[in-house]
Design a protein around this motif. Structure first.
Motif, mmCIF file in Angstrom:
data_model
loop_
_atom_site.group_PDB
_atom_site.id
_atom_site.type_symbol
_atom_site.label_atom_id
_atom_site.label_comp_id
_atom_site.label_asym_id
_atom_site.label_seq_id
_atom_site.Cartn_x
_atom_site.Cartn_y
_atom_site.Cartn_z
ATOM 1 N N GLU A 90 41.207 40.790 38.457
ATOM 2 C CA GLU A 90 40.430 41.983 38.932
ATOM 3 C C GLU A 90 39.867 41.865 40.159
ATOM 4 O O GLU A 90 39.530 42.518 41.072
ATOM 5 C CB GLU A 90 39.263 41.821 37.836
ATOM 6 C CG GLU A 90 39.891 42.702 36.553
ATOM 7 C CD GLU A 90 38.512 43.295 35.638
ATOM 8 O OE1 GLU A 90 38.817 43.602 34.514
ATOM 9 O OE2 GLU A 90 37.396 43.413 36.275
ATOM 10 N N ARG A 141 41.050 40.343 42.844
ATOM 11 C CA ARG A 141 42.016 40.564 43.726
ATOM 12 C C ARG A 141 42.176 42.081 43.949
ATOM 13 O O ARG A 141 42.174 42.490 45.117
ATOM 14 C CB ARG A 141 43.318 40.100 43.367
ATOM 15 C CG ARG A 141 43.635 38.787 43.477
ATOM 16 C CD ARG A 141 44.791 38.305 42.596
ATOM 17 N NE ARG A 141 46.122 39.125 42.779
ATOM 18 C CZ ARG A 141 47.105 38.747 43.554
ATOM 19 N NH1 ARG A 141 46.971 37.670 44.321
ATOM 20 N NH2 ARG A 141 48.004 39.373 43.693
ATOM 21 N N ALA A 142 42.077 42.851 42.802
ATOM 22 C CA ALA A 142 42.098 44.365 42.826
ATOM 23 C C ALA A 142 40.776 44.731 43.532
ATOM 24 O O ALA A 142 40.741 45.831 44.188
ATOM 25 C CB ALA A 142 42.200 45.120 41.696
ATOM 26 N N LYS A 143 39.685 44.249 43.367
ATOM 27 C CA LYS A 143 38.299 44.680 44.069
ATOM 28 C C LYS A 143 38.073 44.223 45.388
ATOM 29 O O LYS A 143 37.070 44.371 46.114
ATOM 30 C CB LYS A 143 37.068 44.367 42.990
ATOM 31 C CG LYS A 143 37.388 45.150 41.585
ATOM 32 C CD LYS A 143 36.083 45.299 41.094
ATOM 33 C CE LYS A 143 35.659 44.515 39.956
ATOM 34 N NZ LYS A 143 34.591 44.439 39.346
#
Lengths: 412, 574
Positions: free
Chosen positions: B408, B410-412
């Motif tokens: 998460e 990494r995605a944020k």
């Protein structure tokens, strides 16, 4: 995810989009907003090679979130849409149009109208020409809202008319709306497409002002011009118009013929069959039988007593006249393998009898003719009917018994 | 100026400066006669030094900016990084002396400063309109597109193209293409000759200095701190002073859009050490943090494995000689020895020990676990026998939770910062508008994120997974006993497991294909994959790197037996 410890901007944002997608699908608006907040910095990067760029993504995702999120309101929504309009000039009119749809959904007719007018006056070099289609749509929807206003004025006028008053101002306004609406609606329906609502409204206007020729032409174009996509509603509108105009059965029948071809299960098939049955022409009556059998092939019609009564009437008439039994044979041929289980099971007999005596009566007649007096359905229903001492069921039983040989001829 | 010399008295390389500007050895306080010759010992933008070597230059330009050189930018970056490391607990010596001197040495060797300006180095004014289709253009003058393509950073070509075309009409001096004086020149240099400086290389410098001082930070930890934001790297240019204007090609040099890669930083560090002609680094002895014995202890703790395993790791380390000073200490320029990745090596040792004791063939280890479980039922010794199954369940659960968090994050991950970046003055307003819109949207949707706001970055910690013996739920395995998998023979504890499977029979030639072995998950047991995955997560590197080290260790361990076996076979056949 998993074991990938390298990361770059692009991969990071791709991963972000997947999380947003999951959240949207599960209606977790807060979570979607959380990830969208991280995604928006993609706007600062150039994606001109991608099929869908971040600005479009943000527009679509943001719209969904703001529309559904409990803490969002129209003010926020509108503010967001205005920002989106400035983001991509190539999408400007599309964004305007979708914004208008949302406003309409929210009942804000006036705001919607304002936005449409504003969008109509937008000019941006060669983009104006490129986005021609969207512009036509915008004009069409403004025409639609003009129609809506016209309709309101008309109703006011009619009310006053009952009281004996006539309001000139209202009348003039009404005519002015008519002109505005007519111009735009006429334009859009020239372009091949599915324009049901525009056509309906335009025809309504034309009929009110007595221009029946134009109305007829419009409806014919809409239904029969091969450039337009096949649209059952076009035929329905034409049929309804012709009926209102009191046209002959012949033209009514021809209007419904194509509808039967496209949508054999359409609700107008009952009217169609009724007209065809009464026709003097043999071909038409034949077609009528075909039509009603075809309609009853569909599950949605199983419990439609009216449809069954049409079939029963026609079958009865054929049996009594002893002519054209081969018609029934032909229609029954492709159905005898599955109609018994589909319509005439013992379970259905019980249920139909309990829920709808009329339905069971009509079906029993058909079953008795097609499957003989010993079939489950007929036996159960007629027995029940006679037990309940209902006269028509006794008559039914007699009728079917008398004509049992017919069954043998059909099934042979 | 050979500050790398060993002290005459104590042979240490630990120099300081007296007030009189002489070198003295910090270990034994032996003062030498050597003096510093550099004018300025402060680690600031050494504009003065630059000026001396390059002649006077204009200070102010129209827009309030000044002339600055790329290496000044990097110097600032290094300074910031060193300060951050100091805040993490690294000794101040690193910043004030070691890193500083490495950097100056580099500048000198790459002829960017501290030397007579090499001939022809006056920055050429690249005039406009260098499209590659232009037939008449001077073949020596590189086209702008060519320059942009030389850069290593993965910017998108489209932006570059649009930038190139937007700039092509101007015909001013070099400052058009970059805020710095030598931005375009920098990208043009033949990198093979002079080891051109890049952002990842700043981390190589840091690591090199840390290694020189034998600080207790491994490379994987360093990189993790970078990603977590404790060490400036991403967007570090926002700390450049106002007058150092960044635009155009500078962005290609200083803007980072990917996490630093272990291999890249590691390899560059060795290249750098050789390039700077550094002598043998200070010895890594068994009291150093980087020694496998120490690191194994740390990783064993972090992996929640029994402390008793440490005996075994030490045995393996001793047996194959990877604890030797000469093996561990870096000797720059020595191409024959394999470069040591201390963290990966230690993890690999643990993996090998687990294979030795548990076999990890998806079968035997679970049998052993069941056996231990049985014995635990009647265990009166107060210390439970280690059951692999329980350990697996506990660790896997935590690992999954952490991995999910990491995914998460990494995605944020946020890549941009407040300081706007623009390729040219022309698109400045567009960039600023975009930035404003991004901030607006972030505010709007940030409010709708509910109570989940972006947390402050967590405090830097050396341990990512921690297990407490105080937990009564039995989730900490440090104190567990290995008796369940060992047996006594002749007074020695030996593994019950008599077998071992090699990861690979033959090692690849690393120089040819970059790896010692090729790891594919499907070809190996699930348990092995799990263990690799665990350390892969802790070190934030691909499992294949650990697998390589495991192969290397196995070959050292069993190499002789293998050779014997092959020889024996050939004899038999004859």
């Amino acid at each position: 995810s998993s074991h990938e410890y390298k990361l770059n901007f692009k991969k990071s944002k791709e991963a972000c989009l997947i999380y947003i997608q999951d959240a949207l699908l599960q209606k977790q608006w807060k979570r979607a907003a959380e990830f969208l907040t991280c995604y928006v910095e993609s706007l600062e990067k150039d994606y001109s090679r991608e099929h869908i760029g971040p600005s479009e993504m943000i527009w679509r995702i943001g719209t969904e979130i703001l529309w559904h999120h409990s803490q969002s309101n129209m003010k926020e929504f509108n503010c967001f849409m205005e920002q989106m309009k400035t983001l991509g000039v190539k999408r400007y009119l599309k964004v305007c149009l979708e914004h208008v749809f949302h406003l309409l959904c929210n009942g804000q007719i006036d705001e919607a109208y304002q936005n449409l007018s504003l969008a109509e006056s937008w000019r941006f070099g060669e983009q104006t020409a490129i986005q021609d289609k969207e512009m036509k749509l915008i004009q069409a929807y403004r025409g639609l809202l003009d129609y809506y206003s016209w309709s309101k004025q008309k109703n006011i006028l009619l009310e006053h008319g009952e009281d004996g008053f006539s309001d000139l101002a209202v009348e003039q306004e009404m005519h002015s709306y008519f002109r505005k609406a007519a111009v735009n609606l006429k334009e859009i329906i020239k372009i091949p497409g599915v324009w049901d609502i525009f056509v309906k409204c335009y025809v309504d206007l034309l009929e009110f002002y007595g221009d029946h020729n134009e109305a007829r032409q419009v409806l014919n174009e809409y239904a029969y011009n091969s450039k337009f996509p096949a649209n059952p509603n076009a035929h329905v509108y034409l049929y309804q118009f012709l009926k209102r105009q009191g046209e002959s059965k012949k033209s009514l029948i021809s209007a419904l013929k194509i509808l039967h071809d496209i949508v054999p299960s359409h609700e107008l098939m009952i009217d169609f069959n009724t007209m065809l049955q009464k026709s003097k022409k043999r071909k038409k009556r034949r077609l009528g039988l075909e039509v009603i059998f075809a309609a009853l092939d569909y599950a949605g019609w199983k419990e439609n007593a009216k449809a069954w009564s049409c079939l029963a009437r026609q079958v009865k008439q054929i049996v009594i006249s002893e002519k054209h039994l081969d018609w029934i044979k032909q229609e029954w041929n492709s159905r005898k393998d599955w109609w018994p289980a589909f319509h005439f099971s013992r379970y259905l007999a019980k249920r139909n009898w309990q829920e709808n005596k009329n339905l069971s009566y009509e079906k029993a007649l058909v079953a008795g003719i097609l499957l003989g007096k010993d079939c489950k359905y007929f036996k159960y229903v007629s027995h029940q009917g006679c037990k309940a001492q209902l006269k028509r069921f006794r008559m039914l039983k007699k009728f079917v018994n008398r004509h049992n040989p017919v069954y043998l001829r059909i099934s042979g | 100026r050979d500050f790398n010399e060993r002290c005459a008295q104590c042979s240490e390389v630990n120099w300081g400066l007296t007030d009189g500007g002489r070198f003295y050895c910090r270990s034994c306080h032996n003062v030498t006669e050597r003096t510093r010759e550099v004018v300025n010992t402060d680690f600031i933008t050494n504009s003065r030094v630059q000026t001396i070597s390059k002649g006077l230059r204009k200070q102010e330009k129209n827009d309030g900016g000044c002339e600055w050189y790329i290496c000044e930018g990097f110097q600032l970056v290094l300074k910031k990084q060193a300060e951050a490391l100091e805040a993490l607990g690294v000794c101040p010596q690193m910043k004030d002396e070691i890193l500083c001197n490495f950097w100056r040495c580099y500048l000198q060797k790459s002829k960017q400063a501290y030397c007579k300006r090499p001939a022809g180095e006056t920055v050429k004014t690249l005039s406009a309109c260098e499209s590659s289709t232009d037939v008449d253009s001077d073949p020596e003058r590189p086209s702008l597109l060519h320059l942009l393509s030389l850069s290593e950073s993965d910017g998108d070509l489209q932006t570059d193209c649009s930038f190139a075309s937007s700039v092509s009409k101007v015909s001013e001096s070099t400052s058009v293409y970059s805020g710095s004086v030598d931005g375009s020149l920098y990208l043009m240099k033949n990198q093979k000759e002079k080891l051109r400086m890049t952002m990842p290389m700043t981390l190589s410098f840091c690591y090199m200095a840390l290694l020189w001082l034998r600080e207790p930070i491994t490379l994987s930890e360093l990189l993790r701190f970078v990603v977590e934001g404790h060490i400036p790297y991403l967007n570090v240019f926002q700390h450049f002073p106002e007058k150092m204007k960044l635009c155009g090609l500078d962005l290609k040099i200083f803007c980072v859009e990917s996490w630093p890669v272990y291999e890249e930083v590691f390899n560059k560090m060795h290249e750098l050490a050789a390039f700077l002609d550094l002598p043998r680094f200070p010895d890594i002895t068994d009291s150093c943090f980087l020694h496998p014995d120490m690191l194994c202890m740390k990783y064993l703790m972090e992996a929640n494995l029994p402390d008793e395993l440490h005996n075994w790791t030490c045995r393996v380390v001793k047996k194959i000689g990877i604890g030797e000073v000469d093996f561990l200490t870096l000797m720059p320029g020595n191409k024959s020895t394999r470069k040591v990745k201390y963290d990966v090596l230690a993890a690999a040792v643990i993996v090998v020990v687990l294979k030795l004791l548990f076999l990890l063939d998806d079968h035997y280890e679970w049998l052993l676990s069941e056996f231990a479980e049985e014995r635990n039922k009647n265990n009166t010794e107060g210390v439970p026998y280690f059951e692999l199954k329980k350990w697996y369940e506990v660790v896997k659960h935590s690992l999954d939770v952490e991995q999910k968090k990491l995914d998460e994050e990494r995605a944020k991950y946020l890549w941009r910062c407040e300081k706007p970046l623009f390729y040219s003055v022309k698109n400045k307003s567009k960039v600023l508008k975009r930035r404003q819109m991004v901030v607006n949207l972030q505010n709007q949707f940030g409010k709708l994120s509910g109570s989940v706001q972006r947390a402050e970055k967590p405090n830097p910690s050396s341990f990512q997974l921690s297990w407490s013996e105080e937990n009564t739920d039995g989730s900490c395995f440090h104190g567990h006993s290995l008796k369940g998998v060992l047996q006594e023979k002749c007074g020695l504890l030996r593994a019950m497991n008599p077998d071992y499977w090699l990861c690979t029979v033959k090692l690849c030639n690393e120089k040819l294909c970059g790896h010692l072995a090729h790891y594919r998950e499907v070809e190996f047991p699930q348990s092995y994959h799990f263990v690799l995955g665990l350390f892969s997560f802790l070190l934030r590197i691909q499992p294949s790197y650990i697998h390589d080290e495991v192969c290397m260790i196995e070959h050292k361990l069993f190499g002789k037996k293998l050779c014997k076996k092959l020889k024996y076979n050939t004899v038999l056949r004859k």
